[in-house]
Design a protein around this motif. Structure first.
Motif, PDB file in Angstrom:
ATOM      1  N   VAL A   1      -0.950  16.111  -8.444  1.00 50.95           N
ATOM      2  CA  VAL A   1      -0.402  17.116  -8.473  1.00 50.95           C
ATOM      3  C   VAL A   1       0.521  17.923  -9.566  1.00 50.95           C
ATOM      4  CG1 VAL A   1       1.835  18.564  -7.108  1.00 50.95           C
ATOM      5  CG2 VAL A   1       0.471  16.584  -5.660  1.00 50.95           C
ATOM      6  N   GLY A   2       0.975  17.309 -10.295  1.00 51.54           N
ATOM      7  CA  GLY A   2       1.382  17.187 -11.365  1.00 51.54           C
ATOM      8  C   GLY A   2      -0.429  17.770 -12.664  1.00 51.54           C
ATOM      9  N   CYS A   3      -1.338  17.123 -12.465  1.00 55.12           N
ATOM     10  CA  CYS A   3      -2.079  16.953 -13.386  1.00 55.12           C
ATOM     11  C   CYS A   3      -2.817  17.760 -13.810  1.00 55.12           C
ATOM     12  CB  CYS A   3      -2.355  15.732 -13.634  1.00 55.12           C
ATOM     13  SG  CYS A   3      -1.492  14.420 -13.988  1.00 55.12           S
ATOM     14  N   ALA A   4      -3.204  18.194 -11.828  1.00 56.93           N
ATOM     15  CA  ALA A   4      -4.422  19.657 -11.448  1.00 56.93           C
ATOM     16  C   ALA A   4      -2.998  20.632 -11.797  1.00 56.93           C
ATOM     17  CB  ALA A   4      -4.144  19.433  -9.771  1.00 56.93           C
ATOM     18  N   LEU A   5      -2.055  20.890 -11.687  1.00 59.67           N
ATOM     19  CA  LEU A   5      -1.673  22.454 -12.451  1.00 59.67           C
ATOM     20  C   LEU A   5      -1.083  22.384 -14.279  1.00 59.67           C
ATOM     21  CD1 LEU A   5       1.559  22.093 -10.146  1.00 59.67           C
ATOM     22  CD2 LEU A   5      -0.480  23.930  -9.591  1.00 59.67           C
ATOM     23  N   ALA A   6      -1.117  21.071 -14.119  1.00 58.88           N
ATOM     24  CA  ALA A   6      -1.278  21.132 -15.937  1.00 58.88           C
ATOM     25  C   ALA A   6      -2.719  21.714 -16.098  1.00 58.88           C
ATOM     26  CB  ALA A   6      -0.148  19.997 -16.630  1.00 58.88           C
ATOM     27  N   SER A   7      -3.751  20.997 -15.927  1.00 64.35           N
ATOM     28  CA  SER A   7      -4.466  20.962 -16.264  1.00 64.35           C
ATOM     29  C   SER A   7      -5.117  22.553 -16.658  1.00 64.35           C
ATOM     30  CB  SER A   7      -6.503  20.691 -15.415  1.00 64.35           C
ATOM     31  OG  SER A   7      -5.540  18.701 -15.353  1.00 64.35           O
ATOM     32  N   GLY A   8      -4.622  23.448 -14.779  1.00 64.91           N
ATOM     33  CA  GLY A   8      -4.866  24.476 -15.303  1.00 64.91           C
ATOM     34  C   GLY A   8      -3.787  25.571 -16.447  1.00 64.91           C
TER      35      GLY A   8
ATOM     36  N   ARG B   1       0.665  -1.274   0.440  1.00 59.77           N
ATOM     37  CA  ARG B   1      -0.042   0.242   0.056  1.00 59.77           C
ATOM     38  C   ARG B   1       0.400   1.528  -0.270  1.00 59.77           C
ATOM     39  NH1 ARG B   1      -2.820  -5.287  -0.139  1.00 59.77           N
ATOM     40  NH2 ARG B   1      -3.840  -4.994   1.073  1.00 59.77           N
ATOM     41  N   LYS B   2       1.981   2.002   0.530  1.00 62.29           N
ATOM     42  CA  LYS B   2       2.682   2.267   1.035  1.00 62.29           C
ATOM     43  C   LYS B   2       3.311   3.346  -0.286  1.00 62.29           C
ATOM     44  CE  LYS B   2       6.254   4.495   3.923  1.00 62.29           C
ATOM     45  NZ  LYS B   2       7.199   4.380   4.652  1.00 62.29           N
ATOM     46  N   LYS B   3       3.920   1.839  -1.130  1.00 61.25           N
ATOM     47  CA  LYS B   3       5.072   2.235  -2.605  1.00 61.25           C
ATOM     48  C   LYS B   3       4.020   3.081  -3.367  1.00 61.25           C
ATOM     49  CE  LYS B   3       8.178  -1.536  -1.441  1.00 61.25           C
ATOM     50  NZ  LYS B   3       8.811  -2.846  -1.943  1.00 61.25           N
ATOM     51  N   VAL B   4       2.665   2.392  -3.437  1.00 59.22           N
ATOM     52  CA  VAL B   4       1.767   3.021  -4.728  1.00 59.22           C
ATOM     53  C   VAL B   4       1.281   4.852  -3.895  1.00 59.22           C
ATOM     54  CG1 VAL B   4      -0.387   2.749  -5.617  1.00 59.22           C
ATOM     55  CG2 VAL B   4       1.794   0.744  -5.669  1.00 59.22           C
ATOM     56  N   TYR B   5       1.043   4.243  -2.366  1.00 58.03           N
ATOM     57  CA  TYR B   5       1.323   5.583  -2.296  1.00 58.03           C
ATOM     58  C   TYR B   5       1.116   6.823  -3.060  1.00 58.03           C
ATOM     59  CZ  TYR B   5      -2.888   6.953   1.094  1.00 58.03           C
ATOM     60  OH  TYR B   5      -4.030   7.713   1.728  1.00 58.03           O
ATOM     61  N   GLY B   6       2.654   7.011  -2.383  1.00 61.97           N
ATOM     62  CA  GLY B   6       3.492   8.658  -3.163  1.00 61.97           C
ATOM     63  C   GLY B   6       3.376   8.417  -4.533  1.00 61.97           C
ATOM     64  N   ILE B   7       3.139   7.775  -5.472  1.00 60.01           N
ATOM     65  CA  ILE B   7       2.657   8.262  -6.752  1.00 60.01           C
ATOM     66  C   ILE B   7       1.514   8.164  -7.216  1.00 60.01           C
ATOM     67  CG2 ILE B   7       3.162   6.167  -9.210  1.00 60.01           C
ATOM     68  CD1 ILE B   7       4.624   4.743  -7.508  1.00 60.01           C
ATOM     69  N   THR B   8       0.355   7.879  -7.144  1.00 55.84           N
ATOM     70  CA  THR B   8      -0.738   8.497  -6.380  1.00 55.84           C
ATOM     71  C   THR B   8      -0.658  10.177  -6.800  1.00 55.84           C
ATOM     72  OG1 THR B   8      -1.971   8.354  -4.884  1.00 55.84           O
ATOM     73  CG2 THR B   8      -2.220   6.588  -6.379  1.00 55.84           C
ATOM     74  N   LEU B   9      -0.077  10.433  -5.542  1.00 49.66           N
ATOM     75  CA  LEU B   9      -0.111  11.787  -5.212  1.00 49.66           C
ATOM     76  C   LEU B   9       0.288  12.977  -5.822  1.00 49.66           C
ATOM     77  CD1 LEU B   9      -1.782  12.822  -2.177  1.00 49.66           C
ATOM     78  CD2 LEU B   9       0.157  13.312  -1.041  1.00 49.66           C
ATOM     79  N   ILE B  10       1.230  12.733  -6.391  1.00 51.07           N
ATOM     80  CA  ILE B  10       2.114  13.287  -7.547  1.00 51.07           C
ATOM     81  C   ILE B  10       1.505  13.147  -8.413  1.00 51.07           C
ATOM     82  CG2 ILE B  10       4.757  13.183  -8.929  1.00 51.07           C
ATOM     83  CD1 ILE B  10       6.074  11.746  -6.532  1.00 51.07           C
ATOM     84  N   THR B  11       1.145  12.481  -9.473  1.00 50.00           N
ATOM     85  CA  THR B  11       0.673  12.860 -10.324  1.00 50.00           C
ATOM     86  C   THR B  11      -0.624  13.522 -10.089  1.00 50.00           C
ATOM     87  OG1 THR B  11       0.626   9.894 -11.041  1.00 50.00           O
ATOM     88  CG2 THR B  11      -1.226  11.630 -11.889  1.00 50.00           C
TER      89      THR B  11
ATOM     90  N   ALA C   1      -0.283  18.251  -2.561  1.00 46.55           N
ATOM     91  CA  ALA C   1       1.067  18.508  -2.316  1.00 46.55           C
ATOM     92  C   ALA C   1       1.399  19.368  -0.653  1.00 46.55           C
ATOM     93  CB  ALA C   1       2.062  19.891  -2.907  1.00 46.55           C
ATOM     94  N   LEU C   2       0.802  19.408   0.042  1.00 46.03           N
ATOM     95  CA  LEU C   2       0.884  19.705   1.505  1.00 46.03           C
ATOM     96  C   LEU C   2       0.793  18.350   2.291  1.00 46.03           C
ATOM     97  CD1 LEU C   2      -1.545  22.407   1.741  1.00 46.03           C
ATOM     98  CD2 LEU C   2       1.278  22.980   2.265  1.00 46.03           C
TER      99      LEU C   2
ATOM    100  N   MET D   1      -6.381  24.879 -11.338  1.00 46.26           N
ATOM    101  CA  MET D   1      -5.103  24.289 -10.282  1.00 46.26           C
ATOM    102  C   MET D   1      -5.050  24.455  -8.888  1.00 46.26           C
ATOM    103  SD  MET D   1      -2.626  27.131 -13.355  1.00 46.26           S
ATOM    104  CE  MET D   1      -1.258  27.240 -12.252  1.00 46.26           C
ATOM    105  N   PHE D   2      -5.836  24.563  -8.426  1.00 43.68           N
ATOM    106  CA  PHE D   2      -5.992  25.347  -7.184  1.00 43.68           C
ATOM    107  C   PHE D   2      -5.697  23.519  -6.321  1.00 43.68           C
ATOM    108  CE2 PHE D   2      -7.804  25.156  -2.420  1.00 43.68           C
ATOM    109  CZ  PHE D   2      -7.230  26.148  -2.239  1.00 43.68           C
ATOM    110  N   GLY D   3      -6.282  21.926  -6.804  1.00 43.40           N
ATOM    111  CA  GLY D   3      -6.338  21.382  -6.752  1.00 43.40           C
ATOM    112  C   GLY D   3      -5.728  20.747  -6.375  1.00 43.40           C
ATOM    113  N   ALA D   4      -4.010  21.046  -6.586  1.00 41.53           N
ATOM    114  CA  ALA D   4      -2.569  21.182  -6.047  1.00 41.53           C
ATOM    115  C   ALA D   4      -2.182  20.562  -4.755  1.00 41.53           C
ATOM    116  CB  ALA D   4      -1.344  21.269  -7.644  1.00 41.53           C
ATOM    117  N   VAL D   5      -2.862  22.058  -4.496  1.00 37.59           N
ATOM    118  CA  VAL D   5      -2.836  22.591  -3.582  1.00 37.59           C
ATOM    119  C   VAL D   5      -2.748  21.547  -1.918  1.00 37.59           C
ATOM    120  CG1 VAL D   5      -2.621  24.131  -1.420  1.00 37.59           C
ATOM    121  CG2 VAL D   5      -2.237  24.872  -3.568  1.00 37.59           C
ATOM    122  N   PRO D   6      -3.123  21.058  -1.632  1.00 37.27           N
ATOM    123  CA  PRO D   6      -3.973  19.948  -0.756  1.00 37.27           C
ATOM    124  C   PRO D   6      -3.069  18.657  -0.720  1.00 37.27           C
ATOM    125  CG  PRO D   6      -6.056  19.925  -1.863  1.00 37.27           C
ATOM    126  CD  PRO D   6      -5.084  21.690  -2.549  1.00 37.27           C
TER     127      PRO D   6
END
Length: 551
Positions: free
Chosen positions: A115-122, A103-113, A233-234, A226-231
């Motif tokens: 963050v990056g795509c929320a910014l890219a969408s905007g 569970r843990k190894k994959v958990y961070g991958i989803t979050l990075i995806t 990333a935190l 783009m605001f969706g990337a904030v929570p």
């Protein structure tokens, strides 16, 4: 193993609620907050995108007030539905990966995806309307892919951390952050649009008409997305600090010593282990059956059918209600027609309605589930939710003309009847969302994280969630096509009422899981490796140590 209390997981099942549980709820819940924000914020700005990129003043006579641009039906459906397609793919892929890698190894991958795509969408780019929309859809698909991974991982992590008594409430609390994300999506869109509306007032036209679009509106929808990337990333740092769940480490990896150490971290206490005794050294016996084998289907086939069908049917209705708010509110009289507003004001008024409905109906529904699910049980809440959703939507559908006031052409109609009753429309619409969340929208998320063996748990949750997103895609691409045409909204609402009623009957395939350990629910004797030998506390001395230290 005759008694689940002889398991090494006695400590997790009977642990008192403590700080770590709340920390896990916040860490996992912020992922769901982000998921909901990213999926539903698009509802508030879709009409703005249409007025920005599909408005052509050259088509109007000189001196006439410009009319508003509108997205073609296929483009509108693509913008709102493409993220759901990505979510479905992500749920299947990351659900499977969560059982393979942990569970843990994959958990961070989803979050990075995410963050990056929320910014890219905007930041979607292009020299033409079609290229901007294509770019937006591309990034929102991959945003949905990351969101999809959060569903099985967050649910399974919380279920494997939680104690037996309050497990349902803990998982429901994680999912309740979806309601907060929906509410904040409306609030952010409302605040951003209000600021731009005040800062850049539209110039007036004759007859009190206003210019359809201010160029500054292009910043509004981009900022909101783009605001969706904030929570997300935190919370990345804290996700990476979470230990792997003890159940996965022991039952799937067979590393019992590390599992005990991870349990000690979670419980904030030392756990004494005699490493010379068998329970820490015996490797779990692999079960003889695999996913979708005859034995799996015999033991869990009906369970999987129940979780997939109910989630599929629920999401047809739930996502149809959420994604079509921008279309339903104006035609029902809750929000003024577009011809009476400029583009940024329209975002403000739609998002304000979204916020109010979320505040008074959507969010309370989630928290009713949190506080009552371990008292009433999953089955009763899901059954009652489906039934009450069906009743509310049936009334809403069959009385649609009365609420909207569509019979104004009838010379016998009274003034009140002619004007319709948007208040009652809003009440029934809100009640439907309330019973969706104090009902199957929450329970369909919780139950798949409890029913299945540890080695299949993330995969089966991902399959169930993907079935739900298949229903959501129907809502986005089929139901939404009807709601853009005012005369067909009634038909769509009545059809959704029938869908909810079908979900009521399929709920009988899903067993109650309240008050039982995960090992007991999934068939602990087999899961723990033939009579529980995999992690059974074989020595009497160890039993006493564990019962003392883990109590």
């Amino acid at each position: 193993m005759e008694d689940g209390r002889q398991s090494a997981f006695l400590a997790l099942d009977n642990a008192k609620t403590q700080l770590y549980h709340f920390k896990a709820i916040v860490i996992a819940g912020m992922g769901f907050f982000t998921d909901a924000y990213d999926l539903f914020c698009i509802t508030a700005v879709t009409k703005l995108i249409g007025r920005l990129y599909y408005y052509d003043p050259s088509k109007h006579a000189a001196g006439a007030s410009p009319t508003q641009g509108a997205l073609p039906t296929n483009v509108n459906n693509a913008i709102t539905g493409v993220a759901l397609c990505g979510t479905l793919a992500g749920q299947l892929f990351f659900g499977w990966l969560g059982d393979k890698l942990g569970r843990k190894k994959v958990y961070g991958i989803t979050l990075i995806t995410m963050v990056g795509c929320a910014l890219a969408s905007g930041l979607s780019f292009g020299s033409t309307a079609h290229s901007v929309i294509a770019s937006l859809c591309f990034f929102r698909f991959w945003l949905g892919f990351g969101i999809g991974g959060d569903y099985p991982l967050s649910a399974v992590i919380m279920s494997e951390y939680a104690n037996q008594k309050t497990r349902g409430g803990f998982i429901a609390a994680v999912f309740a952050m979806q309601g907060m994300g929906i509410m904040v999506a409306g609030a952010v869109a409302m605040i951003v649009s209000k600021l731009f509306w005040v800062a850049f007032p539209a110039p007036a036209f004759r007859d009190d008409h206003v210019l359809s679009v201010q160029p500054q509106g292009d910043f509004v929808w981009r900022i909101v997305l783009m605001f969706g990337a904030v929570p997300a990333a935190l919370t990345y740092y804290w996700r990476m600090k979470m230990p792997e769940t003890a159940r996965y480490t022991a039952l799937v990896l067979g590393n019992h010593k590390k599992a005990a150490a991870d349990m000690a971290k979670v419980l904030d206490q030392d756990i004494s282990i005699d490493t010379t005794t068998s329970w820490v050294s015996v490797t779990p016996v692999n079960s003889s059956y695999g996913l979708f084998s005859k034995e799996f289907m015999r033991r869990h086939g009906l369970h999987l059918l129940g979780t997939t069908t109910t989630w599929f049917l629920l999401d047809i209705a739930f996502y149809s209600l959420q994604l079509t708010q921008k279309d339903v509110y104006p035609v029902s009289g809750i929000v003024r027609k577009a011809s009476a507003m400029n583009a940024i004001e329209e975002v403000y008024r739609i998002s304000k309605a979204m916020f109010i409905v979320a505040l008074f109906a959507t969010v309370p529904g989630y928290w009713f589930t949190v506080f009552l699910i371990d008292k009433l049980g999953r089955f009763i809440i899901q059954l009652g939710g489906f039934l009450l959703m069906s009743i509310c939507m049936a009334i809403l559908g069959f009385q649609y003309e009365n609420f909207r006031g569509e019979k104004c052409t009838d010379p016998k109609a009274t003034k009140e009847y002619c004007e319709g009753n948007p208040t009652w429309f809003m009440v029934l619409y809100g009640l439907t969302l309330f019973f969706a969340n104090f009902g199957p929208n929450s329970t369909t998320f919780i139950v798949p994280a409890e029913l299945f063996p540890a080695r299949f748990r993330s995969t089966c949750h991902g399959i169930s969630a993907a079935a739900g997103k298949a229903g959501a895609i129907i809502g986005a691409f089929v139901v939404q096509s009807y709601t853009q045409k005012g005369e067909k909204i009634k038909r769509a609402i009545v059809a959704l009422s029938v869908v909810n009623l079908i979900g009521f009957f399929f709920t009988f395939l899903v067993p109650e899981t309240k008050g039982r350990s995960l090992e007991e629910i999934s068939g602990k004797d087999r899961e723990l490796g033939g009579g529980g030998r995999g992690i059974e506390i074989a020595a009497t001395k160890n039993e006493k140590i564990l019962e003392t230290e883990m109590a």
